[in-house]
Scaffold this motif. Structure first.
Motif, short mmCIF file in Angstrom:
data_model
loop_
_atom_site.label_atom_id
_atom_site.label_comp_id
_atom_site.label_asym_id
_atom_site.label_seq_id
_atom_site.Cartn_x
_atom_site.Cartn_y
_atom_site.Cartn_z
N GLU A 213 35.80 45.76 33.83
CA GLU A 213 35.99 45.41 32.31
C GLU A 213 34.84 44.31 32.14
OE1 GLU A 213 39.85 43.91 31.30
OE2 GLU A 213 40.77 45.32 32.54
N ASP A 214 34.55 43.59 33.19
CA ASP A 214 33.51 42.28 32.89
C ASP A 214 32.04 43.10 32.73
OD1 ASP A 214 35.46 40.45 33.11
OD2 ASP A 214 34.83 39.88 34.96
N GLU B 115 38.95 44.65 23.84
CA GLU B 115 40.35 43.87 23.38
C GLU B 115 40.24 42.47 23.75
OE1 GLU B 115 43.75 45.62 25.20
OE2 GLU B 115 43.38 47.40 24.10
N ASN B 116 39.37 41.96 24.97
CA ASN B 116 39.34 40.70 25.07
C ASN B 116 38.14 39.81 24.38
OD1 ASN B 116 41.70 40.86 27.13
ND2 ASN B 116 40.00 41.55 28.46
N ALA C 80 39.77 48.24 27.13
CA ALA C 80 40.15 46.82 27.57
C ALA C 80 38.96 45.57 27.54
CB ALA C 80 40.30 46.89 29.30
N ALA C 81 37.85 45.98 27.88
CA ALA C 81 36.70 44.95 27.37
C ALA C 81 36.69 44.55 25.91
CB ALA C 81 35.39 45.37 27.91
N TRP D 293 38.46 51.32 30.24
CA TRP D 293 37.66 50.12 30.61
C TRP D 293 36.95 49.55 29.24
CZ3 TRP D 293 37.69 54.16 34.11
CH2 TRP D 293 38.60 54.00 35.07
N ARG E 247 32.24 44.62 29.30
CA ARG E 247 32.16 43.52 28.28
C ARG E 247 30.52 43.07 28.14
NH1 ARG E 247 35.40 40.70 30.36
NH2 ARG E 247 37.31 41.57 29.48
N GLN F 4 38.72 44.41 37.24
CA GLN F 4 38.24 43.06 36.33
C GLN F 4 36.68 43.09 36.49
OE1 GLN F 4 40.21 40.68 34.65
NE2 GLN F 4 38.05 40.51 33.81
#
Length: 114
Positions: free
Chosen positions: A21-22, A113-114, A110-111, A107, A25, A18
């Motif tokens: 990913e953050d 996608e959100n 994933a970042a 990573w 982001r 997490q």
């Protein structure tokens, strides 16, 4: 073209998915801002000076790095980098490494996608 990127310690990223990913982001948000506004806005130059001590006038006058807003990577450019540095004898390996053996975009993906 100057190349800018993120290198993760994969052990750390796998143990902290997490946070990884953050962080990515936040990196994507910065990339979008830099792609839109550039590295030489007063706000960006102030941040660079504040966190690095670099002279804002020098930073503003230097060639800006490029980070694609969508964090896309041009594999053709990276292949040319490998070929160039291999021809110079600057690499510690003898054969071109395929990009799938170098890059892990899990990573980033994933970042984004959100």
């Amino acid at each position: 073209m100057p190349f800018t990127g993120i290198i993760y310690n994969t052990d750390w990223a796998e143990e902290n998915p997490q946070v990884a990913e953050d962080f990515m982001r936040a990196y994507a948000m910065a990339a979008e801002d830099l792609d839109t506004n550039g590295w030489d806005t007063p706000e960006m130059l102030d941040l660079v000076e504040q966190y690095t001590g670099a002279d804002p006038a020098t930073v503003a006058a230097s060639r800006q790095h490029h980070i694609s807003a969508d964090l896309d990577v041009d594999f053709d450019v990276l292949l040319r980098y490998q070929e160039f540095f291999m021809a110079q004898g600057s690499l510690n390996y003898d054969e071109i490494i395929p990009e799938e053996d170098i890059w892990d975009f899990s990573w980033r993906d994933a970042a984004l996608e959100n």
